[in-house]
Design a protein around this motif. Structure first.
Motif, PDB file in Angstrom:
ATOM      1  N   SER A  49       0.823  -1.216   0.000  1.00  0.00           N
ATOM      2  CA  SER A  49       0.000   0.000   0.000  1.00  0.00           C
ATOM      3  C   SER A  49       0.857   1.266   0.000  1.00  0.00           C
ATOM      4  O   SER A  49       0.552   2.238  -0.695  1.00  0.00           O
ATOM      5  CB  SER A  49      -0.938   0.009   1.209  1.00  0.00           C
ATOM      6  N   ASP A  50       1.972   1.254   0.770  1.00  0.00           N
ATOM      7  CA  ASP A  50       2.803   2.461   0.837  1.00  0.00           C
ATOM      8  C   ASP A  50       3.479   2.739  -0.502  1.00  0.00           C
ATOM      9  O   ASP A  50       3.504   3.874  -0.982  1.00  0.00           O
ATOM     10  CB  ASP A  50       3.837   2.332   1.958  1.00  0.00           C
ATOM     11  N   LYS A  51       4.017   1.698  -1.124  1.00  0.00           N
ATOM     12  CA  LYS A  51       4.702   1.877  -2.411  1.00  0.00           C
ATOM     13  C   LYS A  51       3.734   2.347  -3.491  1.00  0.00           C
ATOM     14  O   LYS A  51       4.060   3.221  -4.305  1.00  0.00           O
ATOM     15  CB  LYS A  51       5.375   0.573  -2.835  1.00  0.00           C
ATOM     16  N   LEU A  52       2.524   1.781  -3.504  1.00  0.00           N
ATOM     17  CA  LEU A  52       1.535   2.164  -4.506  1.00  0.00           C
ATOM     18  C   LEU A  52       1.106   3.614  -4.328  1.00  0.00           C
ATOM     19  O   LEU A  52       0.961   4.359  -5.300  1.00  0.00           O
ATOM     20  CB  LEU A  52       0.317   1.236  -4.428  1.00  0.00           C
ATOM     21  N   ALA A  53       0.888   4.011  -3.073  1.00  0.00           N
ATOM     22  CA  ALA A  53       0.446   5.386  -2.802  1.00  0.00           C
ATOM     23  C   ALA A  53       1.523   6.395  -3.174  1.00  0.00           C
ATOM     24  O   ALA A  53       1.239   7.428  -3.790  1.00  0.00           O
ATOM     25  CB  ALA A  53       0.073   5.522  -1.336  1.00  0.00           C
ATOM     26  N   ILE A  54       2.781   6.106  -2.801  1.00  0.00           N
ATOM     27  CA  ILE A  54       3.882   7.016  -3.110  1.00  0.00           C
ATOM     28  C   ILE A  54       4.100   7.122  -4.616  1.00  0.00           C
ATOM     29  O   ILE A  54       4.286   8.214  -5.167  1.00  0.00           O
ATOM     30  CB  ILE A  54       5.176   6.542  -2.419  1.00  0.00           C
ATOM     31  N   LYS A  55       4.037   5.986  -5.298  1.00  0.00           N
ATOM     32  CA  LYS A  55       4.227   5.995  -6.756  1.00  0.00           C
ATOM     33  C   LYS A  55       3.094   6.751  -7.438  1.00  0.00           C
ATOM     34  O   LYS A  55       3.319   7.519  -8.384  1.00  0.00           O
ATOM     35  CB  LYS A  55       4.297   4.554  -7.279  1.00  0.00           C
ATOM     36  N   SER A  56       1.873   6.550  -6.957  1.00  0.00           N
ATOM     37  CA  SER A  56       0.720   7.231  -7.536  1.00  0.00           C
ATOM     38  C   SER A  56       0.845   8.746  -7.402  1.00  0.00           C
ATOM     39  O   SER A  56       0.444   9.500  -8.290  1.00  0.00           O
ATOM     40  CB  SER A  56      -0.568   6.759  -6.853  1.00  0.00           C
ATOM     41  N   ALA A  57       1.440   9.207  -6.291  1.00  0.00           N
ATOM     42  CA  ALA A  57       1.617  10.647  -6.053  1.00  0.00           C
ATOM     43  C   ALA A  57       2.860  11.211  -6.729  1.00  0.00           C
ATOM     44  O   ALA A  57       3.106  12.418  -6.643  1.00  0.00           O
ATOM     45  CB  ALA A  57       1.695  10.907  -4.553  1.00  0.00           C
ATOM     46  N   LYS A  58       3.654  10.348  -7.380  1.00  0.00           N
ATOM     47  CA  LYS A  58       4.918  10.765  -8.014  1.00  0.00           C
ATOM     48  C   LYS A  58       5.841  11.461  -7.000  1.00  0.00           C
ATOM     49  O   LYS A  58       6.543  12.432  -7.326  1.00  0.00           O
ATOM     50  CB  LYS A  58       4.654  11.689  -9.204  1.00  0.00           C
ATOM     51  N   ALA A  59       5.805  10.969  -5.772  1.00  0.00           N
ATOM     52  CA  ALA A  59       6.553  11.601  -4.685  1.00  0.00           C
ATOM     53  C   ALA A  59       7.994  11.106  -4.642  1.00  0.00           C
ATOM     54  O   ALA A  59       8.308   9.991  -5.080  1.00  0.00           O
ATOM     55  CB  ALA A  59       5.868  11.326  -3.355  1.00  0.00           C
ATOM     56  N   VAL A  60       8.872  11.944  -4.096  1.00  0.00           N
ATOM     57  CA  VAL A  60      10.277  11.576  -3.911  1.00  0.00           C
ATOM     58  C   VAL A  60      10.632  11.746  -2.434  1.00  0.00           C
ATOM     59  O   VAL A  60      10.150  12.664  -1.759  1.00  0.00           O
ATOM     60  CB  VAL A  60      11.211  12.439  -4.783  1.00  0.00           C
ATOM     61  N   GLU A  61      11.464  10.852  -1.936  1.00  0.00           N
ATOM     62  CA  GLU A  61      11.883  10.936  -0.538  1.00  0.00           C
ATOM     63  C   GLU A  61      12.858  12.096  -0.362  1.00  0.00           C
ATOM     64  O   GLU A  61      13.699  12.362  -1.223  1.00  0.00           O
ATOM     65  CB  GLU A  61      12.537   9.622  -0.109  1.00  0.00           C
ATOM     66  N   VAL A  62      12.716  12.798   0.763  1.00  0.00           N
ATOM     67  CA  VAL A  62      13.595  13.934   1.051  1.00  0.00           C
ATOM     68  C   VAL A  62      14.361  13.661   2.347  1.00  0.00           C
ATOM     69  O   VAL A  62      13.827  13.107   3.301  1.00  0.00           O
ATOM     70  CB  VAL A  62      12.817  15.261   1.154  1.00  0.00           C
ATOM     71  N   SER A  63      15.609  14.065   2.370  1.00  0.00           N
ATOM     72  CA  SER A  63      16.474  13.848   3.530  1.00  0.00           C
ATOM     73  C   SER A  63      16.409  15.035   4.481  1.00  0.00           C
ATOM     74  O   SER A  63      15.873  16.100   4.153  1.00  0.00           O
ATOM     75  CB  SER A  63      17.918  13.649   3.067  1.00  0.00           C
ATOM     76  N   ALA A  64      17.001  14.861   5.663  1.00  0.00           N
ATOM     77  CA  ALA A  64      17.061  15.952   6.644  1.00  0.00           C
ATOM     78  C   ALA A  64      17.904  17.104   6.126  1.00  0.00           C
ATOM     79  O   ALA A  64      17.675  18.266   6.475  1.00  0.00           O
ATOM     80  CB  ALA A  64      17.619  15.422   7.964  1.00  0.00           C
ATOM     81  N   GLU A  65      18.896  16.788   5.298  1.00  0.00           N
ATOM     82  CA  GLU A  65      19.732  17.842   4.723  1.00  0.00           C
ATOM     83  C   GLU A  65      18.952  18.675   3.711  1.00  0.00           C
ATOM     84  O   GLU A  65      19.143  19.892   3.599  1.00  0.00           O
ATOM     85  CB  GLU A  65      20.966  17.235   4.043  1.00  0.00           C
ATOM     86  N   GLN A  66      18.064  18.029   2.962  1.00  0.00           N
ATOM     87  CA  GLN A  66      17.277  18.734   1.951  1.00  0.00           C
ATOM     88  C   GLN A  66      16.171  19.589   2.571  1.00  0.00           C
ATOM     89  O   GLN A  66      15.924  20.707   2.127  1.00  0.00           O
ATOM     90  CB  GLN A  66      16.661  17.720   0.972  1.00  0.00           C
ATOM     91  N   MET A  67      15.481  19.042   3.587  1.00  0.00           N
ATOM     92  CA  MET A  67      14.369  19.758   4.223  1.00  0.00           C
ATOM     93  C   MET A  67      14.467  19.603   5.739  1.00  0.00           C
ATOM     94  O   MET A  67      13.733  18.816   6.350  1.00  0.00           O
ATOM     95  CB  MET A  67      13.030  19.247   3.704  1.00  0.00           C
ATOM     96  N   PRO A  68      15.373  20.326   6.382  1.00  0.00           N
ATOM     97  CA  PRO A  68      15.598  20.156   7.816  1.00  0.00           C
ATOM     98  C   PRO A  68      14.381  20.490   8.681  1.00  0.00           C
ATOM     99  O   PRO A  68      14.128  19.811   9.676  1.00  0.00           O
ATOM    100  CB  PRO A  68      16.770  21.112   8.097  1.00  0.00           C
ATOM    101  N   ARG A  69      13.621  21.533   8.323  1.00  0.00           N
ATOM    102  CA  ARG A  69      12.471  21.923   9.142  1.00  0.00           C
ATOM    103  C   ARG A  69      11.378  20.849   9.096  1.00  0.00           C
ATOM    104  O   ARG A  69      10.761  20.521  10.119  1.00  0.00           O
ATOM    105  CB  ARG A  69      11.920  23.262   8.643  1.00  0.00           C
ATOM    106  N   TYR A  70      11.128  20.327   7.945  1.00  0.00           N
ATOM    107  CA  TYR A  70      10.162  19.228   7.742  1.00  0.00           C
ATOM    108  C   TYR A  70      10.542  18.043   8.621  1.00  0.00           C
ATOM    109  O   TYR A  70       9.717  17.504   9.374  1.00  0.00           O
ATOM    110  CB  TYR A  70      10.168  18.865   6.259  1.00  0.00           C
ATOM    111  N   HIS A  71      11.793  17.635   8.558  1.00  0.00           N
ATOM    112  CA  HIS A  71      12.268  16.497   9.348  1.00  0.00           C
ATOM    113  C   HIS A  71      12.200  16.789  10.846  1.00  0.00           C
ATOM    114  O   HIS A  71      11.818  15.924  11.642  1.00  0.00           O
ATOM    115  CB  HIS A  71      13.696  16.134   8.939  1.00  0.00           C
TER     116      HIS A  71
END
Length: 290
Positions: A49-71
């Motif tokens: 379910s997680d892989k299908l949902a992420i792929k459907s949203a065309k989402a990319v994983e972000v690191s703490a270095e890329q988005m520190p406030r989000y993390h």
């Protein structure tokens, strides 16, 4: 306990519908086929379910270095909720929205659309993320994913029943059975959708309540929901209707905003979210403290 009992009843109802639709195809053998397909859909939903949902949203994983406030926000919320840190994603979708996915707190992911990053303050986004973390902690994600998968299975079986009724013969003795099967083809998917609505709506209210408790304040989420309500009505999204219930705000709201013939059939039947006005009022009334 009440929500868990309701979930068990609803899932049992969906499973029963699947068996009934399968029985319409080929009696006892068809019911067994319906049950087998149900297990396949549920199993696939559990593991992927997680892989299908992420792929459907065309989402990319972000690191703490890329988005520190989000993390940092999600790490703080996860610590407050006493659960592992989920993986974090960003979807390029311009509609302001967000969702969580995964089969358990140990295999969870949270995704925000680029649109939500553009319109919310960090305090408001914290309210949204508290809502999503609550979904993960309450294990809503797995239950809703399984419910959606089983409902998809019912629709699949209903189509099989339709084709079986059309090509299974047309003598007079079978006309009554043909009419009954066609009625089932129409009613079973509708019943599954209504069951999904009941499940999703109760879970959204509970995630709002739990998210406000996690922060000790319902106002950030209330303000965020006001902006999301406006944004989802103005900015369309290409989200698959089957995934719509996973989002904090109905991603098909723009299709419904015009009303009448402008709204697609899939959008009309995908109103799985409670009214935004009601959710906001509950948050501001302090009901979440009870």
């Amino acid at each position: 306990m009440k929500n868990n009992l309701k979930t068990a009843v609803i899932l049992a109802g969906i499973g029963g519908l699947m068996i009934i639709v399968g029985g319409a195809i080929g009696g006892t053998g068809g019911a067994a086929i319906g049950m087998a397909i149900g297990f396949v859909f549920v199993g696939g939903s559990y593991w992927f379910s997680d892989k299908l949902a992420i792929k459907s949203a065309k989402a990319v994983e972000v690191s703490a270095e890329q988005m520190p406030r989000y993390h940092a926000i999600v790490a703080d919320l996860a610590q407050r909720a006493d659960m592992p840190m989920p993986r974090l994603y960003v979807s390029p979708d311009p509609q302001p929205n967000a969702f969580a996915t995964g089969r358990s707190p140990q295999h969870a992911a949270v995704c925000v659309n680029q649109g939500i990053l553009d319109v919310l303050t960090w305090e408001e986004l914290q309210g949204v993320l508290a809502h999503e973390i609550s979904h993960v902690r309450n294990r809503d994600i797995l239950i809703s994913s399984v419910a959606a998968a089983v409902a998809m299975g019912i629709t699949f079986l209903a189509r099989m029943a339709m084709w079986g009724a059309m090509f299974g013969g047309g003598n007079r003795d079978r006309r009554g059975g043909l009419l009954g099967t066609l009625a089932l083809v129409i009613l079973a998917p509708m019943a599954a959708l209504f069951l999904q609505k009941a499940l999703s709506r109760s879970r959204e209210y509970e995630a709002d309540r739990s998210g406000a408790r996690l922060l000790g304040d319902g106002e950030p989420l209330a303000r965020a929901l006001e902006k999301l309500d406006r944004g989802t009505k103005l900015i369309p999204s290409t989200v698959n209707p089957a995934q719509a219930g996973a989002y904090i705000a109905n991603p098909l709201a723009s299709q419904l905003a015009g009303g009448g013939q402008k709204a697609s059939l899939s959008a009309r039947f995908s109103t799985t979210h409670p009214p935004m006005e009601d959710r906001i009022a509950r948050l501001r009334s302090g009901e979440w403290r009870n």
